[in-house]
Write a protein that holds these residues in place. Structure first.
Motif, PDB file in Angstrom:
ATOM      1  N   ALA A   3      33.035 -48.619   3.629  1.00 55.26           N
ATOM      2  CA  ALA A   3      34.339 -48.852   4.257  1.00 55.26           C
ATOM      3  C   ALA A   3      34.204 -48.956   5.774  1.00 55.26           C
ATOM      4  CB  ALA A   3      35.308 -47.731   3.890  1.00 55.26           C
ATOM      5  N   LEU A   4      33.380 -48.098   6.370  1.00 54.30           N
ATOM      6  CA  LEU A   4      33.173 -48.150   7.823  1.00 54.30           C
ATOM      7  C   LEU A   4      32.456 -49.436   8.229  1.00 54.30           C
ATOM      8  CD1 LEU A   4      32.211 -44.440   8.514  1.00 54.30           C
ATOM      9  CD2 LEU A   4      34.384 -45.569   8.994  1.00 54.30           C
ATOM     10  N   ARG A   5      31.483 -49.846   7.445  1.00 53.45           N
ATOM     11  CA  ARG A   5      30.797 -51.105   7.748  1.00 53.45           C
ATOM     12  C   ARG A   5      31.728 -52.305   7.578  1.00 53.45           C
ATOM     13  NH1 ARG A   5      24.969 -50.063   5.178  1.00 53.45           N
ATOM     14  NH2 ARG A   5      24.027 -49.177   7.040  1.00 53.45           N
ATOM     15  N   ALA A   6      32.592 -52.261   6.569  1.00 47.13           N
ATOM     16  CA  ALA A   6      33.531 -53.356   6.363  1.00 47.13           C
ATOM     17  C   ALA A   6      34.460 -53.505   7.555  1.00 47.13           C
ATOM     18  CB  ALA A   6      34.342 -53.125   5.086  1.00 47.13           C
ATOM     19  N   GLN A   9      30.890 -53.839  11.219  1.00 48.58           N
ATOM     20  CA  GLN A   9      29.809 -54.817  11.149  1.00 48.58           C
ATOM     21  C   GLN A   9      30.193 -56.052  10.330  1.00 48.58           C
ATOM     22  OE1 GLN A   9      26.303 -53.206   9.329  1.00 48.58           O
ATOM     23  NE2 GLN A   9      24.985 -54.813  10.095  1.00 48.58           N
ATOM     24  N   TRP A  10      30.737 -55.856   9.150  1.00 54.62           N
ATOM     25  CA  TRP A  10      31.061 -56.999   8.299  1.00 54.62           C
ATOM     26  C   TRP A  10      32.244 -57.785   8.852  1.00 54.62           C
ATOM     27  CZ3 TRP A  10      30.747 -53.663   3.263  1.00 54.62           C
ATOM     28  CH2 TRP A  10      29.414 -53.312   3.044  1.00 54.62           C
ATOM     29  N   ALA A  11      33.214 -57.086   9.447  1.00 56.68           N
ATOM     30  CA  ALA A  11      34.354 -57.783  10.059  1.00 56.68           C
ATOM     31  C   ALA A  11      33.881 -58.659  11.215  1.00 56.68           C
ATOM     32  CB  ALA A  11      35.394 -56.774  10.533  1.00 56.68           C
ATOM     33  N   ALA A  12      32.975 -58.142  12.033  1.00 57.32           N
ATOM     34  CA  ALA A  12      32.424 -58.931  13.144  1.00 57.32           C
ATOM     35  C   ALA A  12      31.720 -60.181  12.611  1.00 57.32           C
ATOM     36  CB  ALA A  12      31.468 -58.080  13.965  1.00 57.32           C
ATOM     37  N   ARG A  13      30.965 -60.008  11.542  1.00 57.09           N
ATOM     38  CA  ARG A  13      30.263 -61.148  10.937  1.00 57.09           C
ATOM     39  C   ARG A  13      31.248 -62.195  10.431  1.00 57.09           C
ATOM     40  NH1 ARG A  13      26.553 -59.064   6.732  1.00 57.09           N
ATOM     41  NH2 ARG A  13      25.503 -58.216   8.551  1.00 57.09           N
ATOM     42  N   CYS A  14      32.316 -61.760   9.794  1.00 57.65           N
ATOM     43  CA  CYS A  14      33.322 -62.691   9.278  1.00 57.65           C
ATOM     44  C   CYS A  14      33.990 -63.484  10.398  1.00 57.65           C
ATOM     45  CB  CYS A  14      34.391 -61.933   8.487  1.00 57.65           C
ATOM     46  SG  CYS A  14      33.815 -61.320   6.898  1.00 57.65           S
ATOM     47  N   LEU A  15      34.115 -62.866  11.565  1.00 56.45           N
ATOM     48  CA  LEU A  15      34.730 -63.524  12.719  1.00 56.45           C
ATOM     49  C   LEU A  15      33.730 -64.325  13.541  1.00 56.45           C
ATOM     50  CD1 LEU A  15      36.998 -60.577  13.890  1.00 56.45           C
ATOM     51  CD2 LEU A  15      37.735 -62.692  12.770  1.00 56.45           C
ATOM     52  N   GLY A  16      32.468 -64.299  13.155  1.00 56.86           N
ATOM     53  CA  GLY A  16      31.440 -65.004  13.893  1.00 56.86           C
ATOM     54  C   GLY A  16      31.087 -64.323  15.209  1.00 56.86           C
ATOM     55  N   LEU A  17      31.352 -63.012  15.309  1.00 53.05           N
ATOM     56  CA  LEU A  17      31.121 -62.263  16.544  1.00 53.05           C
ATOM     57  C   LEU A  17      30.009 -61.232  16.404  1.00 53.05           C
ATOM     58  CD1 LEU A  17      34.858 -61.669  17.542  1.00 53.05           C
ATOM     59  CD2 LEU A  17      33.263 -63.344  18.507  1.00 53.05           C
ATOM     60  N   GLU A  18      29.162 -61.387  15.400  1.00 55.59           N
ATOM     61  CA  GLU A  18      28.146 -60.368  15.132  1.00 55.59           C
ATOM     62  C   GLU A  18      27.122 -60.215  16.258  1.00 55.59           C
ATOM     63  OE1 GLU A  18      26.747 -64.166  13.098  1.00 55.59           O
ATOM     64  OE2 GLU A  18      28.634 -63.103  13.277  1.00 55.59           O
ATOM     65  N   ARG A  19      27.041 -61.166  17.170  1.00 60.69           N
ATOM     66  CA  ARG A  19      26.125 -61.019  18.315  1.00 60.69           C
ATOM     67  C   ARG A  19      26.746 -60.228  19.462  1.00 60.69           C
ATOM     68  NH1 ARG A  19      24.036 -67.089  17.898  1.00 60.69           N
ATOM     69  NH2 ARG A  19      22.373 -66.729  16.381  1.00 60.69           N
ATOM     70  N   GLU A  20      28.063 -60.049  19.432  1.00 57.96           N
ATOM     71  CA  GLU A  20      28.762 -59.344  20.512  1.00 57.96           C
ATOM     72  C   GLU A  20      29.296 -57.972  20.109  1.00 57.96           C
ATOM     73  OE1 GLU A  20      29.987 -62.652  19.729  1.00 57.96           O
ATOM     74  OE2 GLU A  20      28.560 -63.522  21.138  1.00 57.96           O
ATOM     75  N   ASP A  31      33.473 -50.278  21.036  1.00 57.58           N
ATOM     76  CA  ASP A  31      34.590 -49.357  20.892  1.00 57.58           C
ATOM     77  C   ASP A  31      34.066 -48.246  19.996  1.00 57.58           C
ATOM     78  OD1 ASP A  31      36.097 -51.191  22.270  1.00 57.58           O
ATOM     79  OD2 ASP A  31      37.191 -51.918  20.527  1.00 57.58           O
ATOM     80  N   LEU A  32      34.350 -47.020  20.365  1.00 55.63           N
ATOM     81  CA  LEU A  32      33.750 -45.896  19.667  1.00 55.63           C
ATOM     82  C   LEU A  32      34.750 -44.752  19.586  1.00 55.63           C
ATOM     83  CD1 LEU A  32      31.001 -44.586  18.666  1.00 55.63           C
ATOM     84  CD2 LEU A  32      30.725 -43.828  21.026  1.00 55.63           C
ATOM     85  N   VAL A  33      34.824 -44.133  18.416  1.00 57.26           N
ATOM     86  CA  VAL A  33      35.630 -42.930  18.226  1.00 57.26           C
ATOM     87  C   VAL A  33      34.699 -41.842  17.708  1.00 57.26           C
ATOM     88  CG1 VAL A  33      37.567 -41.878  17.001  1.00 57.26           C
ATOM     89  CG2 VAL A  33      37.705 -44.266  17.700  1.00 57.26           C
ATOM     90  N   VAL A  34      34.645 -40.725  18.432  1.00 53.72           N
ATOM     91  CA  VAL A  34      33.822 -39.585  18.024  1.00 53.72           C
ATOM     92  C   VAL A  34      34.764 -38.515  17.493  1.00 53.72           C
ATOM     93  CG1 VAL A  34      32.214 -37.805  18.795  1.00 53.72           C
ATOM     94  CG2 VAL A  34      32.080 -40.110  19.760  1.00 53.72           C
ATOM     95  N   ARG A  36      35.301 -34.707  15.252  1.00 49.50           N
ATOM     96  CA  ARG A  36      34.692 -33.449  14.790  1.00 49.50           C
ATOM     97  C   ARG A  36      34.574 -33.544  13.281  1.00 49.50           C
ATOM     98  NH1 ARG A  36      38.596 -29.975  15.522  1.00 49.50           N
ATOM     99  NH2 ARG A  36      38.710 -30.607  17.680  1.00 49.50           N
ATOM    100  N   GLY A  37      33.363 -33.445  12.778  1.00 49.34           N
ATOM    101  CA  GLY A  37      33.120 -33.582  11.351  1.00 49.34           C
ATOM    102  C   GLY A  37      32.440 -34.904  11.050  1.00 49.34           C
ATOM    103  N   ASN A  38      32.036 -35.063   9.837  1.00 49.83           N
ATOM    104  CA  ASN A  38      31.327 -36.258   9.407  1.00 49.83           C
ATOM    105  C   ASN A  38      32.251 -37.106   8.532  1.00 49.83           C
ATOM    106  OD1 ASN A  38      29.688 -38.193   8.267  1.00 49.83           O
ATOM    107  ND2 ASN A  38      28.019 -36.782   7.787  1.00 49.83           N
ATOM    108  N   PRO A  39      32.693 -38.277   9.016  1.00 52.82           N
ATOM    109  CA  PRO A  39      33.589 -39.104   8.205  1.00 52.82           C
ATOM    110  C   PRO A  39      32.951 -39.604   6.915  1.00 52.82           C
ATOM    111  CG  PRO A  39      33.039 -40.197  10.273  1.00 52.82           C
ATOM    112  CD  PRO A  39      32.426 -38.845  10.326  1.00 52.82           C
ATOM    113  N   LEU A  40      31.631 -39.548   6.818  1.00 50.74           N
ATOM    114  CA  LEU A  40      30.992 -39.929   5.553  1.00 50.74           C
ATOM    115  C   LEU A  40      31.208 -38.858   4.492  1.00 50.74           C
ATOM    116  CD1 LEU A  40      27.632 -41.443   6.812  1.00 50.74           C
ATOM    117  CD2 LEU A  40      29.752 -42.629   6.215  1.00 50.74           C
ATOM    118  N   ASP A  41      31.392 -37.607   4.936  1.00 50.12           N
ATOM    119  CA  ASP A  41      31.690 -36.512   4.011  1.00 50.12           C
ATOM    120  C   ASP A  41      33.190 -36.361   3.788  1.00 50.12           C
ATOM    121  OD1 ASP A  41      28.978 -35.882   3.841  1.00 50.12           O
ATOM    122  OD2 ASP A  41      29.095 -34.440   5.486  1.00 50.12           O
ATOM    123  N   ASP A  42      33.982 -36.654   4.834  1.00 52.86           N
ATOM    124  CA  ASP A  42      35.438 -36.467   4.772  1.00 52.86           C
ATOM    125  C   ASP A  42      36.102 -37.535   5.628  1.00 52.86           C
ATOM    126  OD1 ASP A  42      38.061 -35.599   4.697  1.00 52.86           O
ATOM    127  OD2 ASP A  42      37.696 -33.807   5.907  1.00 52.86           O
TER     128      ASP A  42
END
Length: 69
Positions: A3-6, A9-20, A31-34, A36-42
């Motif tokens: 879900a995070l990749r979709a 990374q995958w959204a950028a590829r679909c838009l043709g922006l995977e190099r940027e 763009d980055l959001v940090v 507390r906790g691991n979103p892969l676990d929760d």
């Protein structure tokens, strides 16, 4: 993880922006959001504003709620 990749990374590829955008790499706009906790676990860690510690837009810090010691 898929879900995070979709949403990144995958959204950028679909838009043709995977190099940027889409992955955290030197020379790319980030763009980055940090949270507390691991979103892969929760995944709800991304939904709780109290758990957001740092927000960067275009590589620039917009919000910094990290605890300072």
């Amino acid at each position: 993880m898929q879900a995070l990749r979709a949403a990144t990374q995958w959204a950028a590829r679909c838009l043709g922006l995977e190099r940027e955008i889409g992955t955290l790499e030197k020379g790319r706009l980030a763009d980055l959001v940090v949270v507390r906790g691991n979103p892969l676990d929760d995944i709800t860690a991304l939904l709780d504003p109290a758990r957001i510690e740092l927000v960067c837009k275009g590589g620039v810090i917009c919000a910094d709620r990290r605890r300072r010691h």
